[in-house]
Design an enzyme around this catalytic site. Sequence first.
Site, PDB file in Angstrom:
ATOM      1  N   TYR A  41     112.504  71.566  20.725  1.00 56.15           N
ATOM      2  CA  TYR A  41     113.659  70.914  21.361  1.00 56.15           C
ATOM      3  C   TYR A  41     113.909  69.597  20.638  1.00 56.15           C
ATOM      4  O   TYR A  41     113.855  69.523  19.422  1.00 56.15           O
ATOM      5  CB  TYR A  41     113.391  70.756  22.864  1.00 56.15           C
ATOM      6  CG  TYR A  41     114.645  70.521  23.671  1.00 56.15           C
ATOM      7  CD1 TYR A  41     115.750  71.368  23.541  1.00 56.15           C
ATOM      8  CD2 TYR A  41     114.734  69.453  24.547  1.00 56.15           C
ATOM      9  CE1 TYR A  41     116.900  71.155  24.262  1.00 56.15           C
ATOM     10  CE2 TYR A  41     115.888  69.233  25.288  1.00 56.15           C
ATOM     11  CZ  TYR A  41     116.972  70.085  25.138  1.00 56.15           C
ATOM     12  OH  TYR A  41     118.116  69.870  25.855  1.00 56.15           O
ATOM     13  N   LYS A  96     118.868  99.919  29.831  1.00 50.77           N
ATOM     14  CA  LYS A  96     119.365  99.992  28.461  1.00 50.77           C
ATOM     15  C   LYS A  96     118.625  98.985  27.581  1.00 50.77           C
ATOM     16  O   LYS A  96     118.272  99.270  26.429  1.00 50.77           O
ATOM     17  CB  LYS A  96     120.860  99.692  28.461  1.00 50.77           C
ATOM     18  CG  LYS A  96     121.580 100.143  27.216  1.00 50.77           C
ATOM     19  CD  LYS A  96     122.002 101.590  27.346  1.00 50.77           C
ATOM     20  CE  LYS A  96     122.886 102.002  26.192  1.00 50.77           C
ATOM     21  NZ  LYS A  96     123.506 103.308  26.402  1.00 50.77           N
ATOM     22  N   GLU A 138     129.193  99.132  28.017  1.00 48.83           N
ATOM     23  CA  GLU A 138     128.525 100.190  28.784  1.00 48.83           C
ATOM     24  C   GLU A 138     129.223 100.401  30.120  1.00 48.83           C
ATOM     25  O   GLU A 138     129.568  99.437  30.817  1.00 48.83           O
ATOM     26  CB  GLU A 138     127.067  99.789  29.026  1.00 48.83           C
ATOM     27  CG  GLU A 138     126.183 100.911  29.513  1.00 48.83           C
ATOM     28  CD  GLU A 138     125.791 101.871  28.400  1.00 48.83           C
ATOM     29  OE1 GLU A 138     125.360 102.984  28.718  1.00 48.83           O
ATOM     30  OE2 GLU A 138     125.919 101.501  27.223  1.00 48.83           O
ATOM     31  N   ASP A 164     129.134 104.876  25.626  1.00 48.68           N
ATOM     32  CA  ASP A 164     129.587 106.065  26.361  1.00 48.68           C
ATOM     33  C   ASP A 164     130.494 106.926  25.489  1.00 48.68           C
ATOM     34  O   ASP A 164     130.515 108.153  25.619  1.00 48.68           O
ATOM     35  CB  ASP A 164     130.337 105.655  27.632  1.00 48.68           C
ATOM     36  CG  ASP A 164     129.461 104.839  28.571  1.00 48.68           C
ATOM     37  OD1 ASP A 164     128.275 105.177  28.700  1.00 48.68           O
ATOM     38  OD2 ASP A 164     129.946 103.851  29.137  1.00 48.68           O
ATOM     39  N   GLY A 199     138.020 112.200  28.927  1.00 46.67           N
ATOM     40  CA  GLY A 199     137.686 110.791  29.066  1.00 46.67           C
ATOM     41  C   GLY A 199     137.183 110.199  27.766  1.00 46.67           C
ATOM     42  O   GLY A 199     137.354 110.775  26.686  1.00 46.67           O
ATOM     43  N   ALA A 200     136.505 109.063  27.891  1.00 50.26           N
ATOM     44  CA  ALA A 200     136.070 108.312  26.714  1.00 50.26           C
ATOM     45  C   ALA A 200     135.156 109.132  25.817  1.00 50.26           C
ATOM     46  O   ALA A 200     135.338 109.189  24.591  1.00 50.26           O
ATOM     47  CB  ALA A 200     135.368 107.037  27.164  1.00 50.26           C
ATOM     48  N   ALA A 201     134.150 109.777  26.410  1.00 49.47           N
ATOM     49  CA  ALA A 201     133.185 110.521  25.606  1.00 49.47           C
ATOM     50  C   ALA A 201     133.828 111.728  24.937  1.00 49.47           C
ATOM     51  O   ALA A 201     133.586 112.004  23.753  1.00 49.47           O
ATOM     52  CB  ALA A 201     132.005 110.954  26.474  1.00 49.47           C
TER      53      ALA A 201
END
Length: 756
Positions: A41, A96, A138, A164, A199-201
């Site tokens: 520090y 995760k 995520e 995803d 969807g996204a996947a």
Amino acid sequence: MSSKKNTLEAAQSYHAEGRPGKIEVVATKPCTTQRDLSLAYTPGVADVCLDIEKEVDKAFDYTARGNLVAVISNGTAVLGLGDIGPLASKPVMEGKAVLFKRFADVDVFDIEVKEKDPQRLIEIIAALEPTFGGINLEDIKAPECFDIEDALIERLDIPVFHDDQHGTAIISAAALINALEIAGKDITAINKMVVSGAGAASVACVKLFMELGLPKEAVWMYDSRGLIHTDRSDLNRHKQEFARSGDNMKFVDAFQDADIFVGVSIGGTVTKDMIQAMASNPIVFAMANPDPEIPYPDAKAVRDDIIMATGRSDFPNQVNNVLGFPFIFRGALDVRARRINTEMKLAAAHALANLAKQTVPENVVRAYGGKSISFGRDYIIPKPFDHRVLLWVAPAVAKAAIDSGVARQTITDFDQYRTRLEGMLGPARELIRTSINRSRRRETMPRVVFADGGETNVLIAVEQAVQEGFIRPILLGNKARIEQNIKKLDLKIKGLEIIHPDEDGRFQTFIDHYWQRKQRQGITKDRATKQLSRRSHFGAMLVSQGEADIYVAGYTDRYSESLRIAEDIIGLRAGVQRPAAVTAVVYKSRLFLFADTAVSVDPTAEELVNIAKFAVEPAPLFDMTPRVAFLSFANFGAYDHPQVDKVRRAVEQLEAEGVDFIFDGEMTVDVALDQTLRESVFPFSKLETNANVLIFPNLAAAQMATQLLTKIGGAEMLGPVHRGFNRTVVMLSAGMGPTDIHNLIAMAAGQQAIQS
């Protein structure tokens, strides 16, 4: 009590017991003194801050930024739970973080953001850029996730990756590459791919498949309202990209003659009849969790030729994102990539696909129940706990980043890079990789003769060594039996040299040579013939006569007998009465060499001198400066006992010889390993820093120390390697696994590379 209730209670206990949650922050620098505090520090940190102000990339050198990823969610699409909010999503984000650290040594801060407005969420995440080397989005719902990721990629100078989408796409792309190969189909000639879910996947999967060559016109994508079709007015821009014109075919009818089905939707949407209607060798990726679009047993029941993957771990071919994101970020961070582009995603997919074709290590086989695993319909992608994924995917991603121009820094030596990655799996792996690299850099690889060439574990170890390219194996035994065993194990070793001793052209010459040496020691020519017909004797003679470089034996023989054969035929160096065994022990990233750990039960002072000389020989292999401590239960003349006296005499004899390494003794373990203690009580000690080579007074002490450190202390052990022979000798033991055999061969090959 139901299984579901059991699981619930176990999960609750797992998260709540001890320190709540699954992660903590650990300091990587000491902070125990006033000086440490002044450097960590104020005032010392100020100079570092000013350096970064002048040159922003210095942040990668001075801070944890280069190995720190943000896992960010707003909790709007958490697993299969839907919009449960950011706070309820935190256990998932912590999980995760655990996977990032466990599989690729990537540090993570999980950040749960209470914000659903896409534009505001973009602004919040963008403002965090200075903290991180990468961002993993995520569990953010579609279609907002597309726009959020696109905007952040455009604005930020670090990788942004929505797992995803792209994690699922990369793993399923790897599976598709191999499934198509097994099915005998060309991706550019696919007639029909039916996709359940938009969807996204789903969108990310299809886009990456198209990068592999899938024709866009082959895609029939369905959502909960039916086919993604140009007649529909409810399509967002991401769905519109896949909207078909013409025939508005029903979902059930689309399966007729379809080559591929990809499901990223909900369970129970596909029937047996639909699978039955598909083309030959149908590829079915039913990836809905926890229940696939069609149960695995149902699909297998109607089609023997099916190649199927799911998201579940209890069926073959699990599409698990943990095969992707840790290693993709690892490679991206290691070259300080500005983004994760298509080239990097494809590199990861191809690396995974290629890895699945390699022989599966025995530790992975054990982790999955012990049943043989090999490339085929039931194994098209690697298992999540295969440690090699890090070594294949991260370098592939890093190289793709460099080649595509998004890396801030380059890697010039990928062998060295893989060695560093091995260190993330454990220090012992890094040491083995160092040995392998030394051997591979020789002009000619060493010829290694295996006396037990037909044994299963030996063959598996040999295949791995051949694949890694650091030895030329010679297997001794019945050729038909060995080849049959190789085929049974589905090993991919080609062009092996297999020798049956009494069928080899050198057999009679070896007999004559051995008999002439031993005829005045009670060996008749008949006895010489019988002995050299044994694989262990013949293998030793190959090495003795320079027909091979390294002798590997002992797997099916008693240790003492194998040692005697090596001493008798290969022989000991001049002046050596007995060989010694040296074991490398890695404890909390510290490397020690222990000796003697296998041969001399109660060595004399003279034998201890030789043991010390042998113990330092492997040190150059590990770029280690040896500092030798002769251990005893007393320090420097404090106790009069035969066990202490012999150690003292050994030190005196070694001093008289004038060797070129540092040593001292007799001393106890605590004195050998505590510099402060030595300086305060024994300031005359020649060890200026702590010992790293420990010479034990007898075999019992050496084995007890080694076993206590490994069994209780969690240390990793490599060895023992045997020293003192005229040529390189490796002694195996019954029941030794392929990994241990491989490691011993690697150390022997690396040591010989240094000596040659």
